[in-house]
Motif scaffolding. Structure first.
Motif, short mmCIF file in Angstrom:
data_model
loop_
_atom_site.label_atom_id
_atom_site.label_comp_id
_atom_site.label_asym_id
_atom_site.label_seq_id
_atom_site.Cartn_x
_atom_site.Cartn_y
_atom_site.Cartn_z
N HIS A 102 0.86 -1.18 0.00
CA HIS A 102 0.00 0.00 0.00
C HIS A 102 0.89 1.23 0.00
O HIS A 102 1.73 1.38 0.89
N TYR A 103 0.72 2.05 -1.01
CA TYR A 103 1.45 3.31 -1.12
C TYR A 103 0.49 4.39 -0.63
O TYR A 103 -0.48 4.72 -1.30
N ARG A 104 0.76 4.92 0.55
CA ARG A 104 -0.13 5.91 1.19
C ARG A 104 0.45 7.30 0.97
O ARG A 104 1.50 7.63 1.52
N PHE A 105 -0.24 8.08 0.15
CA PHE A 105 0.22 9.41 -0.24
C PHE A 105 -0.52 10.50 0.54
O PHE A 105 -1.74 10.42 0.71
N THR A 106 0.22 11.50 0.96
CA THR A 106 -0.35 12.74 1.47
C THR A 106 0.16 13.85 0.57
O THR A 106 1.38 13.97 0.36
N LEU A 107 -0.76 14.62 0.00
CA LEU A 107 -0.39 15.70 -0.90
C LEU A 107 -0.46 17.04 -0.17
O LEU A 107 -1.26 17.21 0.75
N ARG A 108 0.38 17.97 -0.60
CA ARG A 108 0.32 19.35 -0.11
C ARG A 108 0.72 20.25 -1.26
O ARG A 108 1.76 20.04 -1.89
N ASP A 109 -0.12 21.22 -1.54
CA ASP A 109 0.14 22.18 -2.62
C ASP A 109 0.42 21.48 -3.95
O ASP A 109 1.29 21.89 -4.72
N GLY A 110 -0.31 20.40 -4.21
CA GLY A 110 -0.23 19.72 -5.49
C GLY A 110 0.94 18.77 -5.66
O GLY A 110 1.14 18.23 -6.75
N LEU A 111 1.74 18.57 -4.61
CA LEU A 111 2.88 17.65 -4.68
C LEU A 111 2.80 16.65 -3.52
O LEU A 111 2.10 16.87 -2.54
N VAL A 112 3.58 15.58 -3.63
CA VAL A 112 3.62 14.59 -2.57
C VAL A 112 4.42 15.16 -1.40
O VAL A 112 5.57 15.58 -1.57
N ASP A 113 3.80 15.18 -0.24
CA ASP A 113 4.45 15.66 0.98
C ASP A 113 4.92 14.47 1.83
O ASP A 113 5.92 14.57 2.52
N ARG A 114 4.19 13.36 1.73
CA ARG A 114 4.50 12.17 2.52
C ARG A 114 4.07 10.95 1.75
O ARG A 114 2.99 10.92 1.16
N LEU A 115 4.93 9.94 1.73
CA LEU A 115 4.61 8.66 1.13
C LEU A 115 5.06 7.58 2.11
O LEU A 115 6.22 7.56 2.54
N VAL A 116 4.12 6.71 2.48
CA VAL A 116 4.42 5.58 3.35
C VAL A 116 4.10 4.32 2.55
O VAL A 116 2.97 4.16 2.06
N ILE A 117 5.10 3.44 2.41
CA ILE A 117 4.93 2.19 1.67
C ILE A 117 5.01 1.05 2.67
O ILE A 117 6.01 0.92 3.38
N GLU A 118 3.92 0.26 2.73
CA GLU A 118 3.86 -0.83 3.70
C GLU A 118 2.88 -1.90 3.23
O GLU A 118 1.99 -1.61 2.43
N PRO A 119 3.08 -3.13 3.74
CA PRO A 119 2.13 -4.22 3.37
C PRO A 119 0.73 -3.93 3.88
O PRO A 119 0.53 -3.14 4.76
#
Length: 119
Positions: A102-119
């Motif tokens: 699971h690629y968990r994305f948090t966006l801020r101002d139209g760009l990726v601010d945080r990405l967490v990759i985990e099962p």
């Protein structure tokens, strides 16, 4: 008021910045993948966090060559305002040979601010 209920999202309706990152990462194109992140972004993968574009670029370069694998996007959903999860099925020569990540994305101002990759 924000809607925090999960919403199923068709894989073709993910925000452009996420599909840009996913396509570039799959193609081992670190130069394009890094353009999806803001300067203060962080990526957590395999329990380790990479902060800022320099560390993320090094992580992208290393992850592109560490194992040989195929990756198939199996689903995507919006989980809140500016929060998305993209699920991938990977098969390759890494320990275990197959995994759903699971690629968990948090966006801020139209760009990726945080990405967490985990099962």
């Amino acid at each position: 008021m924000s809607d925090s209920r999960p919403a199923t999202t068709s894989t073709d309706t993910l925000p452009e910045v996420i599909t840009r990152y996913l396509d570039a990462h799959r193609a081992h194109d670190g130069a394009t993948a890094i353009t999806a992140f803001n300067a203060g972004a962080a990526v957590t993968d395999d329990g380790r966090t990479y902060a800022g574009t320099e560390e993320i670029r090094a992580w992208l370069d290393r992850s592109a060559t560490e194992y040989t694998y195929t990756s198939r996007l199996t689903g995507a959903r919006r989980t809140g305002t500016d929060h998305y999860t993209a699920t991938h099925h990977l098969e390759g020569d890494f320990p275990g040979g197959t995994v759903d990540l699971h690629y968990r994305f948090t966006l801020r101002d139209g760009l990726v601010d945080r990405l967490v990759i985990e099962p």
